[in-house]
Design a protein around this motif. Structure first.
Motif, PDB file in Angstrom:
ATOM      1  N   ASP A 291     -35.702  14.500   6.281  1.00  0.00           N
ATOM      2  CA  ASP A 291     -36.064  15.209   5.046  1.00  0.00           C
ATOM      3  C   ASP A 291     -36.143  16.707   5.312  1.00  0.00           C
ATOM      4  OD1 ASP A 291     -36.921  15.957   2.543  1.00  0.00           O
ATOM      5  OD2 ASP A 291     -38.963  15.214   2.801  1.00  0.00           O
ATOM      6  N   PRO A 292     -35.036  17.431   5.122  1.00  0.00           N
ATOM      7  CA  PRO A 292     -35.044  18.870   5.400  1.00  0.00           C
ATOM      8  C   PRO A 292     -36.107  19.626   4.603  1.00  0.00           C
ATOM      9  CG  PRO A 292     -32.804  18.104   5.060  1.00  0.00           C
ATOM     10  CD  PRO A 292     -33.717  16.964   4.712  1.00  0.00           C
TER      11      PRO A 292
ATOM     12  N   LEU B  14     -28.907  15.466  16.596  1.00  0.00           N
ATOM     13  CA  LEU B  14     -29.188  15.347  15.166  1.00  0.00           C
ATOM     14  C   LEU B  14     -28.543  14.103  14.584  1.00  0.00           C
ATOM     15  CD1 LEU B  14     -30.400  16.661  12.602  1.00  0.00           C
ATOM     16  CD2 LEU B  14     -28.194  17.770  12.288  1.00  0.00           C
TER      17      LEU B  14
ATOM     18  N   GLU C  31     -30.902  25.374  11.288  1.00  0.00           N
ATOM     19  CA  GLU C  31     -29.516  25.400  10.811  1.00  0.00           C
ATOM     20  C   GLU C  31     -28.681  26.392  11.600  1.00  0.00           C
ATOM     21  OE1 GLU C  31     -29.840  26.134   6.652  1.00  0.00           O
ATOM     22  OE2 GLU C  31     -30.517  24.103   6.210  1.00  0.00           O
TER      23      GLU C  31
ATOM     24  N   ASP D 148     -39.347  26.697   5.320  1.00  0.00           N
ATOM     25  CA  ASP D 148     -38.075  27.419   5.138  1.00  0.00           C
ATOM     26  C   ASP D 148     -37.649  28.189   6.384  1.00  0.00           C
ATOM     27  OD1 ASP D 148     -37.923  26.460   2.583  1.00  0.00           O
ATOM     28  OD2 ASP D 148     -38.684  28.288   1.635  1.00  0.00           O
TER      29      ASP D 148
ATOM     30  N   VAL E  27     -39.586  20.445   6.267  1.00  0.00           N
ATOM     31  CA  VAL E  27     -39.688  21.531   7.252  1.00  0.00           C
ATOM     32  C   VAL E  27     -39.789  22.840   6.484  1.00  0.00           C
ATOM     33  CG1 VAL E  27     -38.501  22.649   9.176  1.00  0.00           C
ATOM     34  CG2 VAL E  27     -38.297  20.187   8.863  1.00  0.00           C
TER      35      VAL E  27
ATOM     36  N   ALA F 245     -36.455  25.666   9.007  1.00  0.00           N
ATOM     37  CA  ALA F 245     -35.187  25.065   8.574  1.00  0.00           C
ATOM     38  C   ALA F 245     -34.033  26.031   8.772  1.00  0.00           C
ATOM     39  CB  ALA F 245     -35.275  24.624   7.122  1.00  0.00           C
ATOM     40  N   SER F 246     -34.253  27.297   8.443  1.00  0.00           N
ATOM     41  CA  SER F 246     -33.217  28.311   8.629  1.00  0.00           C
ATOM     42  C   SER F 246     -32.879  28.483  10.105  1.00  0.00           C
ATOM     43  CB  SER F 246     -33.690  29.636   8.032  1.00  0.00           C
ATOM     44  OG  SER F 246     -32.741  30.638   8.236  1.00  0.00           O
TER      45      SER F 246
ATOM     46  N   PHE G  66     -36.371  17.006  10.425  1.00  0.00           N
ATOM     47  CA  PHE G  66     -35.351  17.768   9.708  1.00  0.00           C
ATOM     48  C   PHE G  66     -34.216  16.853   9.251  1.00  0.00           C
ATOM     49  CE2 PHE G  66     -31.445  20.354   9.701  1.00  0.00           C
ATOM     50  CZ  PHE G  66     -31.791  21.312   8.759  1.00  0.00           C
ATOM     51  N   ALA G  67     -33.846  15.884  10.092  1.00  0.00           N
ATOM     52  CA  ALA G  67     -32.755  14.961   9.753  1.00  0.00           C
ATOM     53  C   ALA G  67     -33.143  14.045   8.605  1.00  0.00           C
ATOM     54  CB  ALA G  67     -32.369  14.136  10.974  1.00  0.00           C
TER      55      ALA G  67
END
Length: 111
Positions: free
Chosen positions: A19-20, A45, A32, A25, A23, A28-29, A16-17
């Motif tokens: 290349d978001p 992170l 976050e 959706d 991951v 990723a949500s 994720f760090a």
């Protein structure tokens, strides 16, 4: 501090760090939302990603800010042969546009 029950696995956090977009959706949500509440995962992170990536990203942002895209009016003046700071000044100050265009017209007719 409250324990929120789960933490982002280190491999997923590193992906994720770096290349978001790599991951999905939904994940990723969730990551976050989790990062908002979990200081431990936020600390992880900062160390998970490629350090050069952060510098490259900020350099790209600074470059984009330092070299804004010229407005349509500014590009038009550039095509008419008016260069440099004069086009930026005329595009940035709407009150001077009519006077600037008038001066250009007079000079074009005189030439």
């Amino acid at each position: 501090m409250t324990d929120i029950g789960w933490h982002v696995p280190p491999a997923l956090l590193a992906r994720f760090a770096d290349d978001p977009g790599a991951v999905d959706d939904m994940s990723a949500s969730a990551i976050e939302a989790h990062l908002v509440a979990c200081a431990g995962c936020r600390r992880a992170l900062t160390g998970a990603g490629d350090p050069g990536l952060l510098e490259t990203s900020w350099a790209a942002v600074a470059d984009r800010i330092d070299r804004p895209r010229p407005a349509v009016f500014e590009r038009l003046l550039g095509r008419l042969g008016i260069g440099g700071g004069c086009t930026r000044l005329l595009a940035a100050t709407p009150a001077l546009r009519a006077a600037g265009l008038g001066a250009v017209a007079v000079l074009a007719i005189a030439a």
